[in-house]
Scaffold this motif. Structure first.
Motif, PDB file in Angstrom:
ATOM      1  N   LEU A  97       0.789  -1.223   0.000  1.00  0.00           N
ATOM      2  CA  LEU A  97       0.000   0.000   0.000  1.00  0.00           C
ATOM      3  C   LEU A  97       0.824   1.278   0.000  1.00  0.00           C
ATOM      4  CD1 LEU A  97      -2.729  -1.142   2.544  1.00  0.00           C
ATOM      5  CD2 LEU A  97      -2.873  -1.120   0.045  1.00  0.00           C
ATOM      6  N   ILE A  98       2.080   1.199   0.405  1.00  0.00           N
ATOM      7  CA  ILE A  98       2.912   2.401   0.435  1.00  0.00           C
ATOM      8  C   ILE A  98       4.125   2.284  -0.472  1.00  0.00           C
ATOM      9  CG2 ILE A  98       2.197   2.966   2.781  1.00  0.00           C
ATOM     10  CD1 ILE A  98       4.869   1.908   3.773  1.00  0.00           C
ATOM     11  N   SER A  99       4.233   1.185  -1.189  1.00  0.00           N
ATOM     12  CA  SER A  99       5.382   0.974  -2.064  1.00  0.00           C
ATOM     13  C   SER A  99       5.129   1.586  -3.441  1.00  0.00           C
ATOM     14  CB  SER A  99       5.673  -0.525  -2.207  1.00  0.00           C
ATOM     15  OG  SER A  99       6.656  -0.760  -3.185  1.00  0.00           O
ATOM     16  N   SER A 100       6.096   2.335  -3.945  1.00  0.00           N
ATOM     17  CA  SER A 100       5.994   2.900  -5.287  1.00  0.00           C
ATOM     18  C   SER A 100       6.001   1.802  -6.349  1.00  0.00           C
ATOM     19  CB  SER A 100       7.163   3.868  -5.538  1.00  0.00           C
ATOM     20  OG  SER A 100       7.110   4.964  -4.645  1.00  0.00           O
ATOM     21  N   GLU A 101       6.694   0.709  -6.072  1.00  0.00           N
ATOM     22  CA  GLU A 101       6.807  -0.373  -7.039  1.00  0.00           C
ATOM     23  C   GLU A 101       5.482  -1.103  -7.245  1.00  0.00           C
ATOM     24  OE1 GLU A 101       9.889  -2.897  -5.645  1.00  0.00           O
ATOM     25  OE2 GLU A 101      11.489  -1.426  -5.972  1.00  0.00           O
ATOM     26  N   TRP A 102       4.639  -1.151  -6.219  1.00  0.00           N
ATOM     27  CA  TRP A 102       3.396  -1.907  -6.287  1.00  0.00           C
ATOM     28  C   TRP A 102       2.179  -1.041  -6.581  1.00  0.00           C
ATOM     29  CZ3 TRP A 102       2.726  -7.047  -6.487  1.00  0.00           C
ATOM     30  CH2 TRP A 102       3.813  -7.865  -6.129  1.00  0.00           C
ATOM     31  N   PHE A 103       2.336   0.298  -6.600  1.00  0.00           N
ATOM     32  CA  PHE A 103       1.184   1.187  -6.736  1.00  0.00           C
ATOM     33  C   PHE A 103       0.414   0.929  -8.038  1.00  0.00           C
ATOM     34  CE2 PHE A 103      -0.768   5.100  -8.277  1.00  0.00           C
ATOM     35  CZ  PHE A 103      -1.581   5.426  -7.207  1.00  0.00           C
ATOM     36  N   ARG A 104       1.118   0.925  -9.171  1.00  0.00           N
ATOM     37  CA  ARG A 104       0.440   0.763 -10.455  1.00  0.00           C
ATOM     38  C   ARG A 104      -0.187  -0.614 -10.587  1.00  0.00           C
ATOM     39  NH1 ARG A 104       5.688   3.600 -12.937  1.00  0.00           N
ATOM     40  NH2 ARG A 104       5.017   5.771 -12.771  1.00  0.00           N
ATOM     41  N   THR A 105       0.481  -1.620 -10.050  1.00  0.00           N
ATOM     42  CA  THR A 105      -0.088  -2.966 -10.087  1.00  0.00           C
ATOM     43  C   THR A 105      -1.388  -3.019  -9.293  1.00  0.00           C
ATOM     44  OG1 THR A 105       2.130  -3.910 -10.248  1.00  0.00           O
ATOM     45  CG2 THR A 105       0.361  -5.394  -9.571  1.00  0.00           C
ATOM     46  N   MET A 155       4.303   8.162   0.403  1.00  0.00           N
ATOM     47  CA  MET A 155       5.350   7.232  -0.006  1.00  0.00           C
ATOM     48  C   MET A 155       5.250   6.845  -1.491  1.00  0.00           C
ATOM     49  SD  MET A 155       7.043   6.925   2.753  1.00  0.00           S
ATOM     50  CE  MET A 155       8.132   5.550   2.384  1.00  0.00           C
ATOM     51  N   ASN A 156       4.066   6.961  -2.080  1.00  0.00           N
ATOM     52  CA  ASN A 156       3.929   6.550  -3.483  1.00  0.00           C
ATOM     53  C   ASN A 156       3.508   7.694  -4.402  1.00  0.00           C
ATOM     54  OD1 ASN A 156       1.147   6.914  -3.057  1.00  0.00           O
ATOM     55  ND2 ASN A 156       0.795   4.751  -2.647  1.00  0.00           N
ATOM     56  N   ARG A 157       3.535   8.928  -3.871  1.00  0.00           N
ATOM     57  CA  ARG A 157       3.074  10.068  -4.663  1.00  0.00           C
ATOM     58  C   ARG A 157       3.933  10.300  -5.898  1.00  0.00           C
ATOM     59  NH1 ARG A 157      -0.652  13.786  -3.605  1.00  0.00           N
ATOM     60  NH2 ARG A 157      -0.897  12.926  -1.524  1.00  0.00           N
ATOM     61  N   ASP A 158       5.198   9.906  -5.865  1.00  0.00           N
ATOM     62  CA  ASP A 158       6.079  10.140  -7.008  1.00  0.00           C
ATOM     63  C   ASP A 158       5.650   9.344  -8.244  1.00  0.00           C
ATOM     64  OD1 ASP A 158       6.774   7.852  -5.509  1.00  0.00           O
ATOM     65  OD2 ASP A 158       8.738   7.758  -6.474  1.00  0.00           O
ATOM     66  N   VAL A 159       4.946   8.227  -8.048  1.00  0.00           N
ATOM     67  CA  VAL A 159       4.448   7.438  -9.186  1.00  0.00           C
ATOM     68  C   VAL A 159       2.925   7.477  -9.295  1.00  0.00           C
ATOM     69  CG1 VAL A 159       6.423   5.863  -9.100  1.00  0.00           C
ATOM     70  CG2 VAL A 159       4.333   5.287  -7.841  1.00  0.00           C
TER      71      VAL A 159
END
Length: 285
Positions: free
Chosen positions: A139-147, A229-233
């Motif tokens: 929920l806070i990882s940039s790597e998993w946001f789009r998925t 934490m994930n706003r950049d993506v």
């Protein structure tokens, strides 16, 4: 019978276009649109040269491409699979089950995601931990946001998207399948040579319409999933317009951003429609 639909589009689609004028003004609510100062393309220039433009365009484009590539084909595939089900009771039951998520609000969908994927008591992370794997901060990882975003769209809208394709499949002449079976065609060949060509025009039209909302990544869903934490993506045009327009009161600037996004959708629709006609399809107009 057409009057309610016409009134809807006139009131909620065409009349609000008058408000696009403030994208070319320094709009002041106290002065109104008629008396606010005209500034031309000032707000567009500010947006294009803003440091956040590249990030917003990249994030929005990636999410749009993901939705187009991974989500758009799934209703077609599911409709083809349902069309092959011969027992009507079983088919109706499956249809009902896959339609239900469409009526669940994004607030509930995001809440379910938190229940499943949070690191503190989340079902998925508890299963990973019990299997000896480290917990993943979905929920806070940039790597998993789009998925996560694309997966939620697939779960919520795939079943509902099959309705139009199933309606098109219902109009296919059964005699075509009978003739194909007589000629020795199996289920796959019938699918390839009869079913898919029968719904090809519907697929093309829906694809063109989809391009019209290509950059509409879904404000409510993305906004609810965003955090520091994930706003950049995760920051996209829709959430940016809300932040600068509603929260900061920069009405003219946010309108310019929204108009830019809409113009891209218009260009994509016109271009896709012309391409469809070149390939022999009817297109939208």
């Amino acid at each position: 019978m057409a009057i309610p639909g016409m009134l809807y589009f006139i009131i909620f689609r065409y009349v609000p276009m008058w408000g696009l004028l403030i994208a070319f003004q320094d709009y002041q609510p106290s002065l109104g649109m008629l008396h606010s100062n005209w500034v031309g393309f000032k707000h567009f220039e500010r947006f294009f040269f803003d440091a956040s433009f590249a990030m917003l365009f990249k994030n929005t484009l990636i999410l749009a491409v993901y939705n187009l590539v991974f989500f758009f084909p799934l209703p077609i595939v599911l409709a083809l699979l349902l069309n092959e089900v011969r027992k009507e009771v079983f088919k109706r039951t499956i249809q009902t089950i896959v339609y239900i998520p469409h009526f669940v609000s994004w607030v509930v969908v995001v809440g379910i995601s938190y229940i499943f994927f949070t690191t503190e008591g989340g079902i998925v992370n508890d299963m990973l931990a019990s299997a000896g794997f480290p917990k993943i901060e979905f929920l806070i990882s940039s790597e998993w946001f789009r998925t996560m975003i694309v997966s939620q769209v697939i779960w919520k809208e795939t079943g509902w998207g099959t309705i139009i394709f199933l309606a098109a499949l219902a109009g296919v002449d059964p005699q075509l399948y009978e003739a194909a079976r007589i000629d020795g065609a199996g289920r796959f060949r019938q699918l390839w040579h009869i079913t898919l060509p029968a719904i090809r025009s519907v697929i093309v039209i829906l694809f063109i319409l989809r391009l019209g909302s290509f950059l509409d990544t879904g404000f409510e869903q993305v906004f609810l999933m965003l955090n520091s934490m994930n706003r950049d993506v995760g920051e996209v045009f829709d959430t940016y317009v809300y932040n600068v327009g509603i929260q900061q009161g920069q009405f003219s600037y946010s309108t310019a951003v929204g108009l830019f996004k809409s113009l891209i959708g218009l260009v994509l629709v016109v271009g896709a429609n012309r391409m469809a006609k070149k390939f022999g399809e009817s297109g939208l107009y």
